[in-house]
Design an enzyme around this catalytic site. Sequence first.
Site, PDB file in Angstrom:
ATOM      1  N   SER A   1     -90.225  13.130  73.698  1.00 42.66           N
ATOM      2  CA  SER A   1     -90.686  13.826  71.857  1.00 42.66           C
ATOM      3  C   SER A   1     -92.178  13.758  72.181  1.00 42.66           C
ATOM      4  O   SER A   1     -93.128  15.169  73.195  1.00 42.66           O
ATOM      5  CB  SER A   1     -90.313  12.102  71.415  1.00 42.66           C
ATOM      6  OG  SER A   1     -90.613  12.673  69.920  1.00 42.66           O
ATOM      7  N   HIS A   2     -93.211  13.674  71.538  1.00 46.44           N
ATOM      8  CA  HIS A   2     -94.245  13.769  71.398  1.00 46.44           C
ATOM      9  C   HIS A   2     -95.403  12.422  72.123  1.00 46.44           C
ATOM     10  O   HIS A   2     -96.139  13.189  72.255  1.00 46.44           O
ATOM     11  CB  HIS A   2     -95.034  13.120  69.567  1.00 46.44           C
ATOM     12  CG  HIS A   2     -94.399  12.493  69.273  1.00 46.44           C
ATOM     13  ND1 HIS A   2     -92.796  11.575  68.866  1.00 46.44           N
ATOM     14  CD2 HIS A   2     -95.665  10.826  69.413  1.00 46.44           C
ATOM     15  CE1 HIS A   2     -93.084  10.262  69.560  1.00 46.44           C
ATOM     16  NE2 HIS A   2     -94.143   9.502  69.073  1.00 46.44           N
TER      17      HIS A   2
ATOM     18  N   ASP B   1     -94.112  19.714  67.995  1.00 44.47           N
ATOM     19  CA  ASP B   1     -94.091  18.564  69.656  1.00 44.47           C
ATOM     20  C   ASP B   1     -93.432  19.319  70.918  1.00 44.47           C
ATOM     21  O   ASP B   1     -92.993  20.116  70.623  1.00 44.47           O
ATOM     22  CB  ASP B   1     -93.603  16.884  68.907  1.00 44.47           C
ATOM     23  CG  ASP B   1     -92.046  16.609  69.331  1.00 44.47           C
ATOM     24  OD1 ASP B   1     -91.301  18.218  68.774  1.00 44.47           O
ATOM     25  OD2 ASP B   1     -91.466  15.591  69.193  1.00 44.47           O
TER      26      ASP B   1
ATOM     27  N   ASP C   1     -91.144  17.693  72.174  1.00 39.55           N
ATOM     28  CA  ASP C   1     -89.564  18.665  73.055  1.00 39.55           C
ATOM     29  C   ASP C   1     -89.020  19.406  70.775  1.00 39.55           C
ATOM     30  O   ASP C   1     -87.902  19.707  70.941  1.00 39.55           O
ATOM     31  CB  ASP C   1     -88.351  17.550  72.323  1.00 39.55           C
ATOM     32  CG  ASP C   1     -88.139  16.959  71.102  1.00 39.55           C
ATOM     33  OD1 ASP C   1     -89.201  16.437  71.021  1.00 39.55           O
ATOM     34  OD2 ASP C   1     -87.504  16.163  71.122  1.00 39.55           O
TER      35      ASP C   1
ATOM     36  N   ASP D   1     -88.657  19.033  67.923  1.00 34.20           N
ATOM     37  CA  ASP D   1     -87.958  18.711  66.622  1.00 34.20           C
ATOM     38  C   ASP D   1     -88.380  18.246  65.352  1.00 34.20           C
ATOM     39  O   ASP D   1     -88.064  18.590  64.090  1.00 34.20           O
ATOM     40  CB  ASP D   1     -87.043  17.435  66.875  1.00 34.20           C
ATOM     41  CG  ASP D   1     -87.736  16.699  67.758  1.00 34.20           C
ATOM     42  OD1 ASP D   1     -88.558  16.502  67.808  1.00 34.20           O
ATOM     43  OD2 ASP D   1     -86.587  15.212  67.997  1.00 34.20           O
ATOM     44  N   ARG D   2     -90.358  17.920  65.546  1.00 33.26           N
ATOM     45  CA  ARG D   2     -91.122  17.931  65.289  1.00 33.26           C
ATOM     46  C   ARG D   2     -92.125  19.035  64.542  1.00 33.26           C
ATOM     47  O   ARG D   2     -92.064  19.846  65.048  1.00 33.26           O
ATOM     48  CB  ARG D   2     -91.812  16.723  65.860  1.00 33.26           C
ATOM     49  CG  ARG D   2     -91.538  15.162  65.646  1.00 33.26           C
ATOM     50  CD  ARG D   2     -92.542  14.131  66.490  1.00 33.26           C
ATOM     51  NE  ARG D   2     -92.065  12.852  66.165  1.00 33.26           N
ATOM     52  CZ  ARG D   2     -92.626  11.509  65.866  1.00 33.26           C
ATOM     53  NH1 ARG D   2     -93.766  11.581  65.642  1.00 33.26           N
ATOM     54  NH2 ARG D   2     -91.841  10.507  66.227  1.00 33.26           N
TER      55      ARG D   2
ATOM     56  N   THR E   1     -85.525   3.770  59.658  1.00 38.80           N
ATOM     57  CA  THR E   1     -86.004   4.703  60.168  1.00 38.80           C
ATOM     58  C   THR E   1     -85.406   5.703  61.855  1.00 38.80           C
ATOM     59  O   THR E   1     -84.905   4.629  62.348  1.00 38.80           O
ATOM     60  CB  THR E   1     -87.756   4.299  60.736  1.00 38.80           C
ATOM     61  OG1 THR E   1     -88.498   3.781  60.480  1.00 38.80           O
ATOM     62  CG2 THR E   1     -87.985   5.822  61.688  1.00 38.80           C
TER      63      THR E   1
ATOM     64  N   LYS F   1     -83.779  16.470  63.879  1.00 37.49           N
ATOM     65  CA  LYS F   1     -84.600  17.426  63.626  1.00 37.49           C
ATOM     66  C   LYS F   1     -85.295  18.553  63.913  1.00 37.49           C
ATOM     67  O   LYS F   1     -84.662  18.707  64.809  1.00 37.49           O
ATOM     68  CB  LYS F   1     -85.484  16.161  62.632  1.00 37.49           C
ATOM     69  CG  LYS F   1     -86.632  15.150  64.341  1.00 37.49           C
ATOM     70  CD  LYS F   1     -87.267  14.712  63.383  1.00 37.49           C
ATOM     71  CE  LYS F   1     -88.367  14.356  65.170  1.00 37.49           C
ATOM     72  NZ  LYS F   1     -86.764  12.840  65.331  1.00 37.49           N
TER      73      LYS F   1
HETATM   74  C1  G16 Z   1     -88.423   9.048  66.549  1.00 40.50           C
HETATM   75  C2  G16 Z   1     -87.078   9.574  65.672  1.00 40.50           C
HETATM   76  C3  G16 Z   1     -87.509   9.644  64.485  1.00 40.50           C
HETATM   77  C4  G16 Z   1     -88.246   8.799  64.250  1.00 40.50           C
HETATM   78  C5  G16 Z   1     -89.688   8.273  65.234  1.00 40.50           C
HETATM   79  C6  G16 Z   1     -90.759   7.123  64.769  1.00 40.50           C
HETATM   80  O1  G16 Z   1     -88.700  10.619  66.677  1.00 40.50           O
HETATM   81  O2  G16 Z   1     -86.046  10.636  65.693  1.00 40.50           O
HETATM   82  O3  G16 Z   1     -86.285   9.961  63.364  1.00 40.50           O
HETATM   83  O4  G16 Z   1     -88.766   8.660  62.866  1.00 40.50           O
HETATM   84  O5  G16 Z   1     -88.792   8.102  66.556  1.00 40.50           O
HETATM   85  O6  G16 Z   1     -89.697   5.977  65.629  1.00 40.50           O
HETATM   86  P1  G16 Z   1     -91.176   4.474  65.218  1.00 40.50           P
HETATM   87  O7  G16 Z   1     -91.697   4.968  64.419  1.00 40.50           O
HETATM   88  O8  G16 Z   1     -89.655   3.781  65.703  1.00 40.50           O
HETATM   89  O9  G16 Z   1     -92.236   4.994  66.432  1.00 40.50           O
HETATM   90  P2  G16 Z   1     -88.859  11.306  67.864  1.00 40.50           P
HETATM   91  O10 G16 Z   1     -89.245  12.755  67.752  1.00 40.50           O
HETATM   92  O11 G16 Z   1     -90.115  10.306  69.144  1.00 40.50           O
HETATM   93  O12 G16 Z   1     -87.549  11.455  68.751  1.00 40.50           O
END
Ligand code: G16
Length: 564
Positions: free
Chosen positions: A121-122, A292, A294, A296-297, A361, A393
């Site tokens: 992800s990010h 981000d 990938d 999705d954000r 979450t 997302k």
């Molecule tokens: C993932 C999940 C999201 C979540 C985020 C943060 O996002 O898909 O639903 O809100 O992690 O999670 P945490 O607060 O546990 O770090 P991504 O974009 O990182 O795949």
Amino acid sequence: MDNSPLRVLTVPTFPYADQRPGTNGLRRKVHVFQSRRNYLHNFIQSIFSSIDLRDRQGSTVVVGGDGRFFNQTAIEVIVQMAAANGVGRLIVGHHGLMSTPACSCVIRKFKAIGGIILTASHNPAGPDGDLGIKFNTANGGPANDTVTNKIYQISRTIEEFAICPGLRLDLTTLGKQTFDLENKFKPFIVEIVDAVESYANLMRNIFDFAALKELLSGENHITIRLDAMHGVVGPYVKRILCEELGCPANSAVNCVPMEDFGGQCPDPNLIHAADLVDSMRDGEPDFGAAFDGDGDRNMILGKHGLFVSPSDSVAVIADNIFCIPYFQHRGVRGFARSMPTSAALDRVAKATKIELYETPTGWKFFGNLMDAGRLSLCGEESFGTSGDHIREKDGLWAALAWLSILATRRQSVEDILKYHWLKYGRNYYTRYDYENIDIDAACEMMEDLEIMIADKSFVKRRFAVEDKIYQVEKADNFEYTDPVDSSITRNQGLRINFSDGSRIIYRLSGTSSGGATVRIYLESYEKEHVFQETQVVLSPLATIAIKISQLHHRTGRTGPSVIT
Ligand code: G16
């Protein structure tokens, strides 16, 4: 050329104890995958073994990634293992690239049994960065806890994996490649697809592209600036916004995917997307967005870099939902947000008499509601927003949703936001992140806090900071019962609700790859005074949150690493 069928090998291995997926897949430092023998193979085998053999044999599986360092190596291994595990057809992104929302779209389009997405992800990438492996199921969404627990249990006792080491794939050529395997009746097929086109096609059926084109390149067009942060979404931005909707080439920046994201953290927030914010501060663009690694954000900005918090963003989209043709045609079945996301969306739901769901979450919790036809739009404070067109997302979708609102209302982002606050009142909201904390210290803090808030005397307790007094109304550890399948998810964050509607929430992140990340979420509601400075309004709550947790004392920190 040797045309003999490829050999399928069964290779002995030994298990690792730490392959439990977090909030969204398994995330580890790249060197963990590189230095621990078969660490990647074990996890991939655990994914395949978690799927019943009858469902796996001859099935279709999607593979893609955000292009970060080690993606290509991992994809080669996954392809060789998929062939050896009885998968009949793999759909792979061109050059191995596929954004997370596109992957969800492609899984649904090709009726695959699931997909493996390589992304952290990010999180930063490169030899010292992170790698992540997500498994999405047939609905296109992240696997639920039952599936990920099964994968984890298998990984703890794994003894061997199957692989077809001689299989060599050409990721650069679109189209079909077939491979004959030893002792297999049917050839193994890999299709390299243009995921950008599949995704763009989906967007064309959701939004009014003619209206967007008029907004972005018509006579009275607005100017925009989109920052792909060298993530995988760059080509999607270029194809849809520039080539199709007519935005000038310089409205889309950092659109070439790079395996280290240009050395930056591909996290679309005010800190890591500071270049975009700065360039907008004195600049001309009326609208800005960042995505981000990938894709999705998303982060949404108005003129001069006006920040729209993700919690407000989903509430504004909800309030203007019929600016999007997809919802005009399908109607709206429900709204949802994760528990720590502000209650701004709840106010829209209440006013429009649309059902509101509060989930833990993790995007996976929305999927069940969508599959059951109970949810149309959802969002999370962590920069995630999407509809039920897919089960992930979707960063670019969120930007197009905002642009659809601008096209319909012909107002600025600032005016739309201000109107929203005047109509509903404002949920002031901020998040403090303390990253890389000693895991034991973080867990001990959470345990002590839970004991403290569970004590009966905690309710009604008053906390005073300067002239503000907050009285505890309710405190608990959030627990969720899924309304569709009645499954229960516990320990999802400690909540302290005050009598004036303010909240403090403590949670440990499930996505960090080293140490623990403590998140503190602060929220206060104001009906009248809606134009104040967020950090000023929330400063007393922050003081209370730090004091009762003794976070600084316990960790030696003097402040959060990131404030959003
Ligand atoms: C993932 C999940 C999201 C979540 C985020 C943060 O996002 O898909 O639903 O809100 O992690 O999670 P945490 O607060 O546990 O770090 P991504 O974009 O990182 O795949």
